[in-house]
Design an enzyme around this catalytic site. Structure first.
Site, PDB file in Angstrom:
ATOM      1  N   LYS A 120      16.036  31.436  56.577  1.00  0.00           N
ATOM      2  CA  LYS A 120      16.427  30.018  56.645  1.00  0.00           C
ATOM      3  C   LYS A 120      17.889  29.851  56.190  1.00  0.00           C
ATOM      4  O   LYS A 120      18.678  29.209  56.882  1.00  0.00           O
ATOM      5  CB  LYS A 120      15.516  29.184  55.739  1.00  0.00           C
ATOM      6  CG  LYS A 120      16.024  27.781  55.489  1.00  0.00           C
ATOM      7  CD  LYS A 120      15.133  27.005  54.557  1.00  0.00           C
ATOM      8  CE  LYS A 120      15.448  27.124  53.103  1.00  0.00           C
ATOM      9  NZ  LYS A 120      16.645  26.416  52.631  1.00  0.00           N
ATOM     10  N   ASN A 121      18.228  30.475  55.049  1.00  0.00           N
ATOM     11  CA  ASN A 121      19.559  30.243  54.497  1.00  0.00           C
ATOM     12  C   ASN A 121      20.679  30.919  55.291  1.00  0.00           C
ATOM     13  O   ASN A 121      21.850  30.582  55.131  1.00  0.00           O
ATOM     14  CB  ASN A 121      19.616  30.684  53.031  1.00  0.00           C
ATOM     15  CG  ASN A 121      18.892  29.695  52.126  1.00  0.00           C
ATOM     16  OD1 ASN A 121      18.442  28.645  52.589  1.00  0.00           O
ATOM     17  ND2 ASN A 121      18.784  30.024  50.850  1.00  0.00           N
ATOM     18  N   ASP A 180      16.362  31.841  43.673  1.00  0.00           N
ATOM     19  CA  ASP A 180      15.313  31.447  44.614  1.00  0.00           C
ATOM     20  C   ASP A 180      14.013  32.249  44.458  1.00  0.00           C
ATOM     21  O   ASP A 180      13.047  31.979  45.168  1.00  0.00           O
ATOM     22  CB  ASP A 180      15.824  31.572  46.064  1.00  0.00           C
ATOM     23  CG  ASP A 180      16.739  30.412  46.429  1.00  0.00           C
ATOM     24  OD1 ASP A 180      16.860  29.475  45.625  1.00  0.00           O
ATOM     25  OD2 ASP A 180      17.327  30.438  47.536  1.00  0.00           O
ATOM     26  N   ARG A 210       9.619  23.107  54.201  1.00  0.00           N
ATOM     27  CA  ARG A 210      11.073  23.172  54.397  1.00  0.00           C
ATOM     28  C   ARG A 210      11.536  24.607  54.638  1.00  0.00           C
ATOM     29  O   ARG A 210      12.554  24.823  55.303  1.00  0.00           O
ATOM     30  CB  ARG A 210      11.794  22.641  53.147  1.00  0.00           C
ATOM     31  CG  ARG A 210      11.956  21.156  53.100  1.00  0.00           C
ATOM     32  CD  ARG A 210      12.891  20.759  51.987  1.00  0.00           C
ATOM     33  NE  ARG A 210      14.037  21.654  51.945  1.00  0.00           N
ATOM     34  CZ  ARG A 210      14.598  22.114  50.834  1.00  0.00           C
ATOM     35  NH1 ARG A 210      14.154  21.763  49.666  1.00  0.00           N
ATOM     36  NH2 ARG A 210      15.638  22.920  50.885  1.00  0.00           N
ATOM     37  N   ARG A 241      23.714  19.355  41.589  1.00  0.00           N
ATOM     38  CA  ARG A 241      24.246  20.013  42.788  1.00  0.00           C
ATOM     39  C   ARG A 241      25.460  19.269  43.367  1.00  0.00           C
ATOM     40  O   ARG A 241      25.404  18.686  44.451  1.00  0.00           O
ATOM     41  CB  ARG A 241      23.140  20.190  43.834  1.00  0.00           C
ATOM     42  CG  ARG A 241      22.026  21.047  43.286  1.00  0.00           C
ATOM     43  CD  ARG A 241      20.978  21.366  44.299  1.00  0.00           C
ATOM     44  NE  ARG A 241      21.321  22.520  45.112  1.00  0.00           N
ATOM     45  CZ  ARG A 241      20.459  23.119  45.926  1.00  0.00           C
ATOM     46  NH1 ARG A 241      19.244  22.670  46.038  1.00  0.00           N
ATOM     47  NH2 ARG A 241      20.838  24.156  46.641  1.00  0.00           N
ATOM     48  N   CYS A 248      18.785  15.970  44.362  1.00  0.00           N
ATOM     49  CA  CYS A 248      17.925  17.140  44.462  1.00  0.00           C
ATOM     50  C   CYS A 248      17.234  17.332  43.134  1.00  0.00           C
ATOM     51  O   CYS A 248      17.849  17.225  42.081  1.00  0.00           O
ATOM     52  CB  CYS A 248      18.777  18.353  44.811  1.00  0.00           C
ATOM     53  SG  CYS A 248      17.793  19.810  44.975  1.00  0.00           S
TER      54      CYS A 248
HETATM   55  C1  UD1 Z   1      22.400  28.092  48.261  1.00  0.00           C
HETATM   56  C2  UD1 Z   1      21.010  28.275  48.850  1.00  0.00           C
HETATM   57  C3  UD1 Z   1      19.946  28.060  47.792  1.00  0.00           C
HETATM   58  C4  UD1 Z   1      20.215  28.948  46.583  1.00  0.00           C
HETATM   59  C5  UD1 Z   1      21.646  28.790  46.083  1.00  0.00           C
HETATM   60  C6  UD1 Z   1      22.017  29.774  44.988  1.00  0.00           C
HETATM   61  C7  UD1 Z   1      21.283  27.609  51.169  1.00  0.00           C
HETATM   62  C8  UD1 Z   1      20.999  26.622  52.231  1.00  0.00           C
HETATM   63  N1  UD1 Z   1      20.835  27.329  49.931  1.00  0.00           N
HETATM   64  O1  UD1 Z   1      22.475  26.742  47.816  1.00  0.00           O
HETATM   65  O2  UD1 Z   1      18.673  28.370  48.353  1.00  0.00           O
HETATM   66  O3  UD1 Z   1      19.328  28.595  45.529  1.00  0.00           O
HETATM   67  O4  UD1 Z   1      22.575  28.989  47.169  1.00  0.00           O
HETATM   68  O5  UD1 Z   1      21.849  31.067  45.435  1.00  0.00           O
HETATM   69  O6  UD1 Z   1      21.867  28.648  51.418  1.00  0.00           O
HETATM   70  N2  UD1 Z   1      28.091  23.985  42.466  1.00  0.00           N
HETATM   71  C9  UD1 Z   1      29.084  23.183  41.958  1.00  0.00           C
HETATM   72  N3  UD1 Z   1      29.912  22.559  42.842  1.00  0.00           N
HETATM   73  C10 UD1 Z   1      29.810  22.706  44.192  1.00  0.00           C
HETATM   74  C11 UD1 Z   1      28.785  23.540  44.706  1.00  0.00           C
HETATM   75  C12 UD1 Z   1      27.942  24.175  43.810  1.00  0.00           C
HETATM   76  O7  UD1 Z   1      29.206  23.036  40.745  1.00  0.00           O
HETATM   77  O8  UD1 Z   1      30.600  22.113  44.931  1.00  0.00           O
HETATM   78  C13 UD1 Z   1      27.174  24.680  41.531  1.00  0.00           C
HETATM   79  C14 UD1 Z   1      25.712  24.300  41.733  1.00  0.00           C
HETATM   80  O9  UD1 Z   1      25.383  23.098  41.069  1.00  0.00           O
HETATM   81  C15 UD1 Z   1      25.010  25.502  41.144  1.00  0.00           C
HETATM   82  C16 UD1 Z   1      25.948  26.662  41.515  1.00  0.00           C
HETATM   83  O10 UD1 Z   1      27.217  26.066  41.804  1.00  0.00           O
HETATM   84  O11 UD1 Z   1      24.953  25.392  39.743  1.00  0.00           O
HETATM   85  C17 UD1 Z   1      25.521  27.488  42.693  1.00  0.00           C
HETATM   86  O12 UD1 Z   1      25.187  26.633  43.782  1.00  0.00           O
HETATM   87  P1  UD1 Z   1      25.459  27.065  45.292  1.00  0.00           P
HETATM   88  O13 UD1 Z   1      25.581  28.563  45.333  1.00  0.00           O
HETATM   89  O14 UD1 Z   1      26.550  26.257  45.843  1.00  0.00           O
HETATM   90  O15 UD1 Z   1      24.092  26.647  45.976  1.00  0.00           O
HETATM   91  P2  UD1 Z   1      23.902  26.106  47.447  1.00  0.00           P
HETATM   92  O16 UD1 Z   1      24.925  26.664  48.355  1.00  0.00           O
HETATM   93  O17 UD1 Z   1      23.697  24.643  47.397  1.00  0.00           O
END
Ligand code: UD1
Length: 420
Positions: A22-23, A306, A398, A123, A118
């Site tokens: 999915k990701n 995850d 999902r 996030r 979320c």
């Molecule tokens: C992706 C995955 C999710 C997984 C996560 C971490 C997808 C669709 N989802 O989510 O399943 O759990 O990676 O491996 O691929 N953060 C910030 N600012 C930002 C973006 C992120 O502070 O602009 C923080 C988040 O709150 C979190 C950390 O960075 O604490 C990591 O998040 P991130 O790797 O961005 O997760 P996703 O890409 O949303």
């Protein structure tokens, strides 16, 4: 409301075939915004996040068809695209934010809703915006929408203060067509990112990455879409491996990329499980009692957030105290209170859960709170004595394709039902 009823205590035996990731599917499908010609993406899982994204892409003007039977998405030559991604679609899927980079790169303008809240934490999207600004975009946020524009995106050094999967993908999307060279430092290097890079390279992008978390991109004029097969879902594979271990069964997990799950397979071996891996499958079972463990979630190649909830379910079945620290999301222990309803003894101290395991859980009525938490409850229910009802399973839909029939095929006693 749809729920699942599970009678626990049955060893799971047999084989499971893992679906496409999915990701990895989501960003690869989003790449279609950058591509003009027709092409196909294969091994796309039939899960709700994919259907939501398809709705968003169609709304934006992308011409596509999801051949669900053959798990492939066929993209046709596109017409004019919209620059606007509305809240009505974005609120159900956080990954929708990933359209921002490609829209900006292709149309020089975008208006994208901030993603919905979320359950697992705030996030934020600051790192996505940080990356786009470095490449020359002007960005403002008003009334829940991100407004982005750029006369031209130019290559730059993007040094992330924190590792983010999504923000790394945004940086890649926005720089593949930018002028000049981009260097992304402290990038996420999850297998799903590598799959996105591999797909874009097949389409003509110039990208290199290293294990030192550096991604280098030289912008090209255009991308030429080519047929591509998405990698298998490593999180799904590990979830079924936990299902084998927690029920004291034995499963052959087919259609996996062993190198992408090696970090977790080594962990399973360390705690006493038997793992036999070969080509694109592995067999997992426990000949003897599993040993208690401690671990912290980390970006790849560390153990992923995850699978934290699934390993916590496993910890409830192991004698002794296991310690699980969540480093990625600040509120990802929502499954703890539900596992406790089944008799689990779990204490939370800040971002660490201490699981005092070894007692057999008791079937109970529990409620799913997010995607991985819901599957952890299913795993716990499979090992519990008596019947459990897991409600709010729309979270599960999902990201897990045909979970009910896959589990049933291995002997699980599971059926759908409705609860109030
Ligand atoms: C992706 C995955 C999710 C997984 C996560 C971490 C997808 C669709 N989802 O989510 O399943 O759990 O990676 O491996 O691929 N953060 C910030 N600012 C930002 C973006 C992120 O502070 O602009 C923080 C988040 O709150 C979190 C950390 O960075 O604490 C990591 O998040 P991130 O790797 O961005 O997760 P996703 O890409 O949303």
């Amino acid at each position: 409301m749809k729920a699942l009823k599970i009678k626990g205590g049955k060893k799971l035996l047999g084989e499971v075939s893992i679906s496409g990731s999915k990701n990895a599917s989501l960003p690869i499908l989003i790449s279609s915004i950058l591509i003009k010609n027709s092409f196909q993406i294969k091994n796309i899982p039939k899960v709700r996040d994919v259907f939501t994204l398809i709705e968003l892409l169609k709304f934006l003007g992308i011409q596509l068809k999801f051949d669900e039977k053959n798990r492939k998405v066929i993209f046709n030559k596109k017409k004019k695209l919209k620059i606007f991604a509305p809240y009505s679609i974005m609120k159900t899927m956080r990954a929708g934010i990933l359209v921002l980079g490609p829209l900006l790169a292709k149309l020089k303008k975008a208006k994208v809703s901030l993603p919905g809240g979320c359950a697992i934490g705030a996030r934020p999207v600051d790192l996505h915006i940080f990356a786009l600004r470095k490449l020359g975009a002007k960005i403002s946020i008003k009334d829940g929408y991100i407004y982005a524009s750029a006369k031209k995106l130019s290559g730059a050094v993007i040094k992330f203060p924190k590792i983010s999967v999504g923000a790394t993908e945004t940086a890649i999307f926005a720089s593949v067509l930018a002028s000049g060279k981009t260097r992304i430092v402290n990038a996420a290097i999850e297998p799903e990112i590598v799959d996105l890079i591999n797909f874009l390279k097949v389409c003509g992008a110039k990208i290199k990455y290293s294990k030192q978390r550096i991604i280098e991109i030289v912008g090209v004029k255009d991308l030429n879409g080519k047929s591509y097969r998405v990698i298998p879902d490593r999180i799904e594979a590990i979830t079924y491996a936990v299902a084998a271990l927690i029920t004291k069964g034995k499963l052959k997990i087919n259609n996996v990329k062993i190198n992408e799950v090696q970090n977790v397979l080594s962990f399973f071996k360390k705690i006493g499980a038997t793992v036999i891996s070969k080509n694109n499958h592995f067999i997992v079972y426990a000949k003897k009692k599993l040993k208690k463990f401690s671990f912290s979630t980390k970006p790849y190649p560390g153990l992923p957030t995850d699978i934290q909830a699934q390993l916590m379910a496993l910890a409830t079945s192991i004698k002794g105290k296991c310690q699980i620290t969540e480093n990625i999301f600040e509120n990802r222990f929502l499954h703890v209170s539900e596992l406790s309803r089944m008799g689990a003894d779990i204490k939370i101290i800040k971002n660490t859960s201490i699981v005092n395991g070894g007692k057999i859980l008791k079937g109970a009525e529990v409620m799913a709170t997010d995607l991985r938490a819901s599957v952890a409850l299913i795993l716990a229910a499979l090992s519990a004595q008596g019947t459990s009802t897991v409600s709010r399973i729309y979270h599960l839909e999902r990201g897990y394709e045909e979970i009910q029939s896959k589990l049933k095929k291995c002997g699980a006693i599971i059926k759908s039902c409705n609860v109030k």
